[in-house]
Design an enzyme around this catalytic site. Sequence first.
Site, PDB file in Angstrom:
ATOM      1  N   HIS A   1       2.736  -3.649   6.793  1.00  0.00           N
ATOM      2  CA  HIS A   1       1.819  -2.539   6.518  1.00  0.00           C
ATOM      3  C   HIS A   1       1.914  -1.510   7.633  1.00  0.00           C
ATOM      4  O   HIS A   1       2.648  -1.673   8.595  1.00  0.00           O
ATOM      5  CB  HIS A   1       0.370  -3.062   6.515  1.00  0.00           C
ATOM      6  CG  HIS A   1       0.033  -3.978   5.396  1.00  0.00           C
ATOM      7  ND1 HIS A   1      -0.921  -3.670   4.452  1.00  0.00           N
ATOM      8  CD2 HIS A   1       0.494  -5.204   5.069  1.00  0.00           C
ATOM      9  CE1 HIS A   1      -1.036  -4.671   3.598  1.00  0.00           C
ATOM     10  NE2 HIS A   1      -0.192  -5.614   3.941  1.00  0.00           N
TER      11      HIS A   1
ATOM     12  N   GLU B   1       1.839   3.769   3.060  1.00  0.00           N
ATOM     13  CA  GLU B   1       2.381   3.231   4.315  1.00  0.00           C
ATOM     14  C   GLU B   1       3.905   3.288   4.283  1.00  0.00           C
ATOM     15  O   GLU B   1       4.591   2.261   4.263  1.00  0.00           O
ATOM     16  CB  GLU B   1       1.817   1.818   4.521  1.00  0.00           C
ATOM     17  CG  GLU B   1       0.286   1.882   4.635  1.00  0.00           C
ATOM     18  CD  GLU B   1      -0.442   0.535   4.538  1.00  0.00           C
ATOM     19  OE1 GLU B   1       0.222  -0.516   4.578  1.00  0.00           O
ATOM     20  OE2 GLU B   1      -1.685   0.559   4.406  1.00  0.00           O
TER      21      GLU B   1
ATOM     22  N   GLU C   1       1.041  -4.647  11.152  1.00  0.00           N
ATOM     23  CA  GLU C   1       0.663  -3.247  11.001  1.00  0.00           C
ATOM     24  C   GLU C   1       1.543  -2.487  11.981  1.00  0.00           C
ATOM     25  O   GLU C   1       1.419  -2.650  13.192  1.00  0.00           O
ATOM     26  CB  GLU C   1      -0.821  -3.029  11.339  1.00  0.00           C
ATOM     27  CG  GLU C   1      -1.798  -3.730  10.420  1.00  0.00           C
ATOM     28  CD  GLU C   1      -2.058  -2.977   9.120  1.00  0.00           C
ATOM     29  OE1 GLU C   1      -1.538  -1.859   8.965  1.00  0.00           O
ATOM     30  OE2 GLU C   1      -2.779  -3.522   8.259  1.00  0.00           O
TER      31      GLU C   1
ATOM     32  N   HIS D   1       0.851  -1.186   0.000  1.00  0.00           N
ATOM     33  CA  HIS D   1       0.000   0.000   0.000  1.00  0.00           C
ATOM     34  C   HIS D   1       0.885   1.233   0.000  1.00  0.00           C
ATOM     35  O   HIS D   1       1.718   1.414   0.877  1.00  0.00           O
ATOM     36  CB  HIS D   1      -0.923   0.013   1.219  1.00  0.00           C
ATOM     37  CG  HIS D   1      -2.008  -0.997   1.150  1.00  0.00           C
ATOM     38  ND1 HIS D   1      -2.394  -1.763   2.230  1.00  0.00           N
ATOM     39  CD2 HIS D   1      -2.803  -1.385   0.120  1.00  0.00           C
ATOM     40  CE1 HIS D   1      -3.381  -2.574   1.868  1.00  0.00           C
ATOM     41  NE2 HIS D   1      -3.636  -2.366   0.584  1.00  0.00           N
TER      42      HIS D   1
ATOM     43  N   ARG E   1      -3.259   4.791  -1.988  1.00  0.00           N
ATOM     44  CA  ARG E   1      -3.141   3.450  -1.418  1.00  0.00           C
ATOM     45  C   ARG E   1      -2.887   2.372  -2.472  1.00  0.00           C
ATOM     46  O   ARG E   1      -2.093   1.447  -2.271  1.00  0.00           O
ATOM     47  CB  ARG E   1      -4.440   3.145  -0.670  1.00  0.00           C
ATOM     48  CG  ARG E   1      -4.654   1.693  -0.242  1.00  0.00           C
ATOM     49  CD  ARG E   1      -6.014   1.580   0.442  1.00  0.00           C
ATOM     50  NE  ARG E   1      -6.456   0.228   0.661  1.00  0.00           N
ATOM     51  CZ  ARG E   1      -6.143  -0.504   1.745  1.00  0.00           C
ATOM     52  NH1 ARG E   1      -5.347  -0.008   2.674  1.00  0.00           N
ATOM     53  NH2 ARG E   1      -6.610  -1.737   1.881  1.00  0.00           N
TER      54      ARG E   1
END
Lengths: 220, 384
Positions: free
Chosen positions: B286, B161, B360, B158, B216
């Site tokens: 991510h 990020e 994440e 993405h 994104r």
Amino acid sequence: RAMELPSSHLSAARAAAAAVGYLRYLRGGPGRGLQLRELRRARRQDIDDVGHKYYLELELEDVLDKDRTVNCTAEVLYHLGSKTSAPDVQVTVQGELRSTEDADQEFYNRIRSLEKELVAENIPDSHGNVPPELEPIHRLAWVASGYVIWQNSTENTKFHLAQVKHVKQVKRSDEDLQFDFVVLLHEMVSQEVLPWEVTLLWHPQRGARVAQSRAAGAGS
Amino acid sequence: DQVLHIIPETIQQVQHLQLLCSTFMLDLWKPLLPEDIRAGEDLHIRVPAPLVQEVKESLAQHMISYRVLIPDVQKLVDQSMPRERSSHRDVSGGYVYTEYHPMEEIYQWMTQIQKNNSELVTQHILGKTFENQTMYYLQISQPSTKTKKIIWMDCGIHAREWISPAFCQWFVKEILQNYKTDPKISRFLQNLDFYVLPVLNIDGYIYSWEEDRLWRKSRSPYENGTCYGTDLNRNFNSSWGSVGVSFNCSSNVFCGSGPESEPETRAVAQFIKSKKSDILCYLTIHSYGQLILTPYGSTTEPPSNNEELMQVAKEAAAALTGKYGTSYRVGSTASILYSNSGSSRDWAHMIGIPLSYTFELRDTGTHGFVLPANQIQPTCEETM
């Protein structure tokens, strides 16, 4: 009748984000930025013909006073079937929040004495930087976006302020400061970035209120 | 030297502090002038090392409480200097890992890394993006007679990020700088190969630098060029198109025209399929959220090896927290985040890679995607 939820459960996290938005609107200011450290406990109650109510225990911190823990409890009631009404939120902060009287007054005087109205964009910038003199404005953007987040939260959304696209001060004939923001809100479930125009009024003694807010047209 | 944080409570304390400052000629960091010291307001003073003891005693005598804000000023100064510490091998010619880098610099970095570490690193082509950018991965492999199992890690699926590609670069640097001296790393390399893809969604990443920081998706056109981008993490062949997606190109979770419709997805999937019997662990990085996510996103049915997946993840989260106190949550995507189908992590597990995780990274929403560069180091250190 309230069912315990694992604190990492997605519905608990979403309700917490709505509660934090509300709290930022109520208690935030140029000298105070509250953020969530930990969601300690969550319970949920399904109330027939009314909606879903979440009981939360939150651990927060003030970014300007990170050593201290601010504990609070929150109740978030999402109304059944209603797509257009904001959740009812109640928050109780335990103990006193650090006073921001002097910082608020200083900020107020500084802005009032500006010759040209303040204008800024991209806060933080692409690399995450915020110039120190814009930090209080950034925190006011948290207040403004807190309102929008609270008003627009549902059980299927989780909002965070992604970036302040634009802010413009508007001089007023009364004693309030007025800032017209364009804030970019990141919605976690749809992954969309939604621009919102928010007019925030603020006064050191009277606090903040949103004069108007609306979803902005499709972004640049 | 130390920097002390004091909040004077009374006028007497303020006066005593002003006296201390002038007597010892202390370096006031906040406020700038002694006459601006006020009761109830933060005071930060730097105390030279030889005076620390005496100053602290004087504070204690006057019942002035303080906190050590910076225990070692020199150390902080050294850390913030962008230069390699002399005890470490220069693995990449002075590359600054504590800043975000645009794609051309990352391409140059990969070339440099292979050049400086050719005994361990080889650069390989994975495929091409829609806009014809070459996708490279780095293979870190210690020469050996035995075939080794593989740990695959990709970053930057993405575009917005940014901390994710920053972590992949940091990871490579750490391994290469320390494999001779760190017993854990050297043991890893005896038994495992690392395959690292620093930026998967190159087109999107470039777009987030040049046009839209919060982009994104990829940059493939749909609807006659009126709409761009597929969410690559909804494009894999894992319950594709079933939940948590949109079939509308204008959505940020547009899953593409079919499973693996995007060249980037195909490049990754083909490669991983070809090596799958040797891949022990699939990691995809991510941001944001501070989560270690296990399969699945497309269903709340737990995977067959859920206990093992959870145990390893919990141990990882605990180790991470041990570094700077950053707390990470662990659980399946469907239970702690949202429902989604077509994710690379779900796909990797479904084709048989036992340990598949989505990380994440920082933070939990305060900065979100726009994580300040000064958090690159702590984020990467704790994640290592």
